[in-house]
Design a protein around this motif. Structure first.
Motif, PDB file in Angstrom:
ATOM      1  N   CYS A   1       4.962  -2.187   2.825  1.00 23.04           N
ATOM      2  CA  CYS A   1       4.317  -3.468   3.211  1.00 23.04           C
ATOM      3  C   CYS A   1       4.486  -3.944   4.757  1.00 23.04           C
ATOM      4  CB  CYS A   1       4.734  -4.731   2.227  1.00 23.04           C
ATOM      5  SG  CYS A   1       4.191  -6.205   2.853  1.00 23.04           S
TER       6      CYS A   1
ATOM      7  N   LYS B   1       9.692  -2.018   1.466  1.00 22.69           N
ATOM      8  CA  LYS B   1       9.247  -1.544   0.335  1.00 22.69           C
ATOM      9  C   LYS B   1       9.001  -2.668  -0.940  1.00 22.69           C
ATOM     10  CE  LYS B   1      11.038   2.856   1.754  1.00 22.69           C
ATOM     11  NZ  LYS B   1      11.601   4.079   1.636  1.00 22.69           N
ATOM     12  N   GLN B   2       9.058  -2.066  -2.096  1.00 21.74           N
ATOM     13  CA  GLN B   2       8.592  -2.834  -3.122  1.00 21.74           C
ATOM     14  C   GLN B   2       9.474  -4.222  -3.142  1.00 21.74           C
ATOM     15  OE1 GLN B   2       5.944  -2.744  -5.862  1.00 21.74           O
ATOM     16  NE2 GLN B   2       6.509  -4.562  -5.843  1.00 21.74           N
TER      17      GLN B   2
ATOM     18  N   SER C   1       8.280  -3.723   8.158  1.00 19.62           N
ATOM     19  CA  SER C   1       8.088  -3.207   7.072  1.00 19.62           C
ATOM     20  C   SER C   1       8.950  -3.291   6.175  1.00 19.62           C
ATOM     21  CB  SER C   1       7.543  -1.649   7.362  1.00 19.62           C
ATOM     22  OG  SER C   1       8.370  -0.834   7.488  1.00 19.62           O
TER      23      SER C   1
ATOM     24  N   VAL D   1       0.857  -1.109  -0.067  1.00 20.56           N
ATOM     25  CA  VAL D   1       0.069   0.007   0.114  1.00 20.56           C
ATOM     26  C   VAL D   1       0.962   1.220  -0.223  1.00 20.56           C
ATOM     27  CG1 VAL D   1      -1.717   1.272   1.363  1.00 20.56           C
ATOM     28  CG2 VAL D   1      -1.924  -1.284   1.219  1.00 20.56           C
ATOM     29  N   ASP D   2       0.547   2.083  -1.067  1.00 16.65           N
ATOM     30  CA  ASP D   2       1.646   3.201  -1.245  1.00 16.65           C
ATOM     31  C   ASP D   2       3.097   3.044  -1.026  1.00 16.65           C
ATOM     32  OD1 ASP D   2      -0.751   4.911  -1.469  1.00 16.65           O
ATOM     33  OD2 ASP D   2      -0.948   5.152   0.795  1.00 16.65           O
ATOM     34  N   GLY D   3       3.366   1.870  -1.599  1.00 18.69           N
ATOM     35  CA  GLY D   3       4.895   1.427  -1.669  1.00 18.69           C
ATOM     36  C   GLY D   3       5.437   0.803  -0.497  1.00 18.69           C
TER      37      GLY D   3
END
Length: 95
Positions: free
Chosen positions: A10, A25-26, A23, A6-8
């Motif tokens: 996770c 990122k992509q 958390s 979500v919005d880059g």
């Protein structure tokens, strides 16, 4: 558990009870998706081993799974011998 991207970003958890969030990122999300796919493949193999052990010993599949969950959660060897699980526990398909 791996949440959606979500919005880059996770959120995911490495612990069974989802107590400690992490958390990424992509790039991390992409790697986690590969990991989850491999886990599904391995869990299918493990399920067959659990079913075979249950049939071999005459024990219900759920009993094998419950014993494995208890072993995973309780970690009795950690309390007494400073190791997570002993060799017998590691070899149990329920774990």
């Amino acid at each position: 558990w791996v949440g959606p991207l979500v919005d880059g970003a996770c959120e995911y958890f490495q612990d069974r009870r989802k107590k400690y969030p992490f958390s990424c990122k992509q790039a991390g999300f992409d790697l986690l998706q590969v990991l989850m796919g491999e886990n599904e493949r391995l869990l299918a193999i493990n399920t067959k081993q659990i079913e075979a052990k249950a049939e071999e010993t005459g024990v219900d599949v759920e009993e094998v799974v419950t014993k494995g969950i208890e072993c995973y959660v309780n970690k009795e060897e950690l309390k007494t011998n400073n190791i997570t699980w002993n060799n017998e526990e590691y070899s149990d398909p329920g774990l």
